[in-house]
Design a protein around this motif. Structure first.
Motif, PDB file in Angstrom:
ATOM      1  N   PRO B  34      37.689  47.492  34.043  1.00 15.56           N
ATOM      2  CA  PRO B  34      37.816  48.666  34.904  1.00 15.56           C
ATOM      3  C   PRO B  34      39.235  49.246  34.901  1.00 15.56           C
ATOM      4  O   PRO B  34      39.423  50.427  35.168  1.00 15.56           O
ATOM      5  CB  PRO B  34      37.445  48.167  36.301  1.00 15.56           C
ATOM      6  N   MET B  35      40.220  48.422  34.602  1.00 17.80           N
ATOM      7  CA  MET B  35      41.598  48.894  34.566  1.00 17.80           C
ATOM      8  C   MET B  35      41.956  49.454  33.187  1.00 17.80           C
ATOM      9  O   MET B  35      43.062  49.955  32.982  1.00 17.80           O
ATOM     10  CB  MET B  35      42.560  47.733  34.883  1.00 17.80           C
ATOM     11  N   SER B  61      54.179  43.936  34.597  1.00 17.52           N
ATOM     12  CA  SER B  61      53.334  44.827  35.371  1.00 17.52           C
ATOM     13  C   SER B  61      51.851  44.668  35.016  1.00 17.52           C
ATOM     14  O   SER B  61      51.001  44.539  35.895  1.00 17.52           O
ATOM     15  CB  SER B  61      53.792  46.222  35.032  1.00 17.52           C
ATOM     16  N   TYR B  64      50.296  41.518  36.479  1.00 17.45           N
ATOM     17  CA  TYR B  64      49.948  41.542  37.908  1.00 17.45           C
ATOM     18  C   TYR B  64      48.936  42.640  38.230  1.00 17.45           C
ATOM     19  O   TYR B  64      48.443  42.721  39.344  1.00 17.45           O
ATOM     20  CB  TYR B  64      51.200  41.673  38.774  1.00 17.45           C
ATOM     21  N   GLN B  65      48.657  43.508  37.242  1.00 16.75           N
ATOM     22  CA  GLN B  65      47.687  44.577  37.505  1.00 16.75           C
ATOM     23  C   GLN B  65      46.253  44.171  37.222  1.00 16.75           C
ATOM     24  O   GLN B  65      45.324  44.926  37.501  1.00 16.75           O
ATOM     25  CB  GLN B  65      48.022  45.820  36.686  1.00 16.75           C
ATOM     26  N   CYS B  66      46.054  43.003  36.654  1.00 16.06           N
ATOM     27  CA  CYS B  66      44.684  42.543  36.401  1.00 16.06           C
ATOM     28  C   CYS B  66      44.029  42.236  37.756  1.00 16.06           C
ATOM     29  O   CYS B  66      44.645  41.649  38.631  1.00 16.06           O
ATOM     30  CB  CYS B  66      44.737  41.292  35.542  1.00 16.06           C
ATOM     31  N   LEU B  67      42.794  42.663  37.917  1.00 12.97           N
ATOM     32  CA  LEU B  67      42.072  42.461  39.174  1.00 12.97           C
ATOM     33  C   LEU B  67      41.500  41.055  39.298  1.00 12.97           C
ATOM     34  O   LEU B  67      40.946  40.695  40.332  1.00 12.97           O
ATOM     35  CB  LEU B  67      40.908  43.450  39.260  1.00 12.97           C
ATOM     36  N   LEU B  68      41.585  40.278  38.230  1.00 15.83           N
ATOM     37  CA  LEU B  68      40.905  38.968  38.131  1.00 15.83           C
ATOM     38  C   LEU B  68      39.413  39.129  38.426  1.00 15.83           C
ATOM     39  O   LEU B  68      38.783  38.222  38.970  1.00 15.83           O
ATOM     40  CB  LEU B  68      41.502  37.934  39.102  1.00 15.83           C
ATOM     41  N   CYS B  69      38.889  40.277  38.075  1.00 16.05           N
ATOM     42  CA  CYS B  69      37.499  40.561  38.439  1.00 16.05           C
ATOM     43  C   CYS B  69      36.510  39.824  37.529  1.00 16.05           C
ATOM     44  O   CYS B  69      35.347  39.659  37.883  1.00 16.05           O
ATOM     45  CB  CYS B  69      37.234  42.057  38.404  1.00 16.05           C
ATOM     46  N   GLY B  70      36.965  39.427  36.346  1.00 16.32           N
ATOM     47  CA  GLY B  70      36.117  38.614  35.479  1.00 16.32           C
ATOM     48  C   GLY B  70      35.107  39.386  34.637  1.00 16.32           C
ATOM     49  O   GLY B  70      34.297  38.774  33.938  1.00 16.32           O
ATOM     50  N   MET B  71      35.155  40.717  34.681  1.00 18.64           N
ATOM     51  CA  MET B  71      34.213  41.505  33.876  1.00 18.64           C
ATOM     52  C   MET B  71      34.408  41.209  32.389  1.00 18.64           C
ATOM     53  O   MET B  71      33.456  41.129  31.622  1.00 18.64           O
ATOM     54  CB  MET B  71      34.448  42.995  34.160  1.00 18.64           C
ATOM     55  N   ASP B  84      41.715  33.273  33.925  1.00 19.47           N
ATOM     56  CA  ASP B  84      42.461  32.019  34.062  1.00 19.47           C
ATOM     57  C   ASP B  84      43.784  32.094  33.305  1.00 19.47           C
ATOM     58  O   ASP B  84      44.804  31.580  33.746  1.00 19.47           O
ATOM     59  CB  ASP B  84      41.649  30.837  33.498  1.00 19.47           C
ATOM     60  N   ARG B  87      46.210  34.134  35.318  1.00 16.57           N
ATOM     61  CA  ARG B  87      46.764  33.340  36.414  1.00 16.57           C
ATOM     62  C   ARG B  87      47.846  32.381  35.907  1.00 16.57           C
ATOM     63  O   ARG B  87      48.856  32.153  36.551  1.00 16.57           O
ATOM     64  CB  ARG B  87      45.651  32.554  37.123  1.00 16.57           C
ATOM     65  N   ARG B  90      50.950  34.415  35.466  1.00 15.26           N
ATOM     66  CA  ARG B  90      51.571  34.720  36.764  1.00 15.26           C
ATOM     67  C   ARG B  90      52.361  33.514  37.248  1.00 15.26           C
ATOM     68  O   ARG B  90      53.482  33.650  37.727  1.00 15.26           O
ATOM     69  CB  ARG B  90      50.488  35.081  37.795  1.00 15.26           C
ATOM     70  N   LYS B  91      51.739  32.365  37.120  1.00 17.38           N
ATOM     71  CA  LYS B  91      52.409  31.148  37.574  1.00 17.38           C
ATOM     72  C   LYS B  91      53.715  30.962  36.803  1.00 17.38           C
ATOM     73  O   LYS B  91      54.753  30.659  37.388  1.00 17.38           O
ATOM     74  CB  LYS B  91      51.466  29.961  37.344  1.00 17.38           C
TER      75      LYS B  91
END
Ligand code: SF4
Ligand code: SF4
Lengths: 320, 101
Positions: B34-35, B61, B64-71, B84, B87, B90-91
């Motif tokens: 979606p992004m 950027s 951190y802009q990923c929605l982690l929506c999993g689509m 994953d 994430r 990010r960590k």
């Protein structure tokens, strides 16, 4: 300038470390929804709110402010804000700005859920002021050290109260407890189920038939991570409501944009707008099952379509 | 010139979350995102695997802009768990760039 990722994440993590929640709220605000319901304190099975519904009116008040800061020179001062927040709980002031009507609205959704569970003859208690936020947001942002410590605190809270089964009310808390906690907390084996699963399994029957036409919005987290897709449909099918499936639904649902609200508000609103259009195409009022989806889509719809929490519809049909 | 960071490369090697080996660059993830994020598995995850830390920094950027929506993962033919991996990054950034853990 975009909002400063580092400082915002810093504030959330500091809050979780110092105040046990990303956005600490008062006991009164966290438990107000349960007034007059006479829910027993604790028990082997508890309804765990994880504070998400209660936090939405506060997040909403804050994000109104944050959107104004995005692309403004003020973003430079967020680092300062983080320092101030270490000494003064800034969420407290934001909480005072939250709309009372909105708070009542979200409190009612939690009451609906508790009343539906009672109606289904489920025996459960509530931990009232002892309840802690789940840590979901900090996990998503990858602040794993803070999350791990917090997860242990939450697990200890359940253990101390002898909890064996947890009933959750939203997808993020369900996922955090059911799928993420076992990776972070040794020996965490409490059974976790969403209220939608519990109600569907109970086989409860509605009191009245309703004529609503609904466009159903699946939460990404429920559908793709927790396999909660059929349960809300089963519960709604019995009520007589007409269910419309948007083009992207079930396991292929489209995100509401909510997860980006705190760091990239304009992107978040763009995604919410796209999803709202899809839901409008399929026709009927939009039904959500997550407070984050609810607030994101409601804002994007700007009144062009009604967006309601599924618990409101279920409460009406199942007579609670 | 991008510099190879042995820290990043070994963090990736030791991790049981970061795994993008199976990606076959088909582009489905981008098509359904979606992004509209086109960077993640096909470019960024490659940079990560070879330890190009500057490239990770340049793309903070996006990470951190990923929605982690999993689509993406839902539709990926190679079952790459993109969220994953995000994430994990990010960590890594939180710890090494933002001093947050
Ligand atoms: S869908 Fe999967 S295999 Fe295809 S490019 Fe994306 S990650 Fe690679
Ligand atoms: S998880 Fe991130 S990359 Fe994948 S589809 Fe969603 S927003 Fe796009």
């Amino acid at each position: 300038m975009p909002l400063p990722t580092k400082d915002i994440l810093g504030i959330l993590a500091d809050n979780l470390n110092q105040r046990k929640s990303v956005l600490p709220i008062s006991n009164a605000a966290a438990t107000r929804w349960s007034k007059g319901l006479d829910l027993p304190k604790g028990g082997k099975t508890v309804l765990y709110t994880g504070h998400l519904y209660q936090l939405i009116p506060i997040i909403d008040a804050m994000s109104g402010q944050m959107s104004k800061f995005e692309n403004s020179p003020i973003t430079k001062y967020f680092g300062l804000g983080r320092n101030v927040n270490k000494f003064i709980n800034m969420t407290f002031f934001m909480g005072m700005m939250a709309s009372k009507d909105e708070q009542k609205d979200y409190d009612r959704m939690l009451r609906n859920i508790a009343l539906l569970l009672k109606k289904a003859n489920i025996d459960f208690g509530y931990l009232y002021g002892e309840e802690l936020y789940s840590g979901a947001l900090v996990y998503d942002e990858g602040v794993d050290g803070s999350f791990a410590k917090h997860a242990q605190r939450v697990a200890d809270m359940f253990k101390k109260n002898g909890v064996e089964k947890i009933i959750t009310v939203d997808p993020h808390t369900t996922h955090t407890l059911r799928t993420v906690f076992p990776e972070f907390v040794k020996g965490f084996d409490v059974e976790v189920k969403s209220y939608l699963e519990v109600l569907a399994e109970s086989g409860m029957e509605p009191d009245t038939q309703i004529t609503d036409e609904l466009s159903i919005h699946d939460s990404c987290v429920y559908a793709r991570h927790e396999n909660v897709v059929d349960q809300p449909r089963q519960l709604l099918a019995k009520t007589g409501a007409k269910l419309n499936e948007p083009r992207l639904c079930g396991k292929n649902t489209h995100c509401c944009g909510g997860p980006l609200e705190s760091l990239f508000p304009s992107e978040s609103h763009r995604i919410a707008g796209n999803r709202t259009e899809q839901l409008k195409e399929s026709g009927g009022n939009v039904a959500t099952m997550c407070p984050i989806c609810l607030v994101s889509l409601r804002k994007a719809a700007k009144g062009s379509v009604k967006v309601n929490d599924l618990s409101d519809t279920l409460a009406r049909a199942y007579g609670v | 010139m991008s510099r190879v960071s042995s820290k990043l490369a070994s963090a990736v090697k030791c991790s049981d979350t970061f795994n993008a080996d199976a990606c076959m660059h088909c582009g489905v993830c981008t098509a359904v995102c979606p992004m509209g994020i086109e960077m993640l598995p096909r470019k960024l995850f490659r940079y990560v695997q070879v330890g190009l830390e500057d490239k990770v920094r340049e793309n903070i950027s996006t990470i951190y802009q990923c929605l982690l929506c999993g689509m993406c993962a839902e539709n990926c033919p190679a079952e790459v768990n993109i969220a994953d991996n995000v994430r994990f990054l990010r960590k890594y950034i939180n710890e090494n760039e933002f001093n947050l853990s």
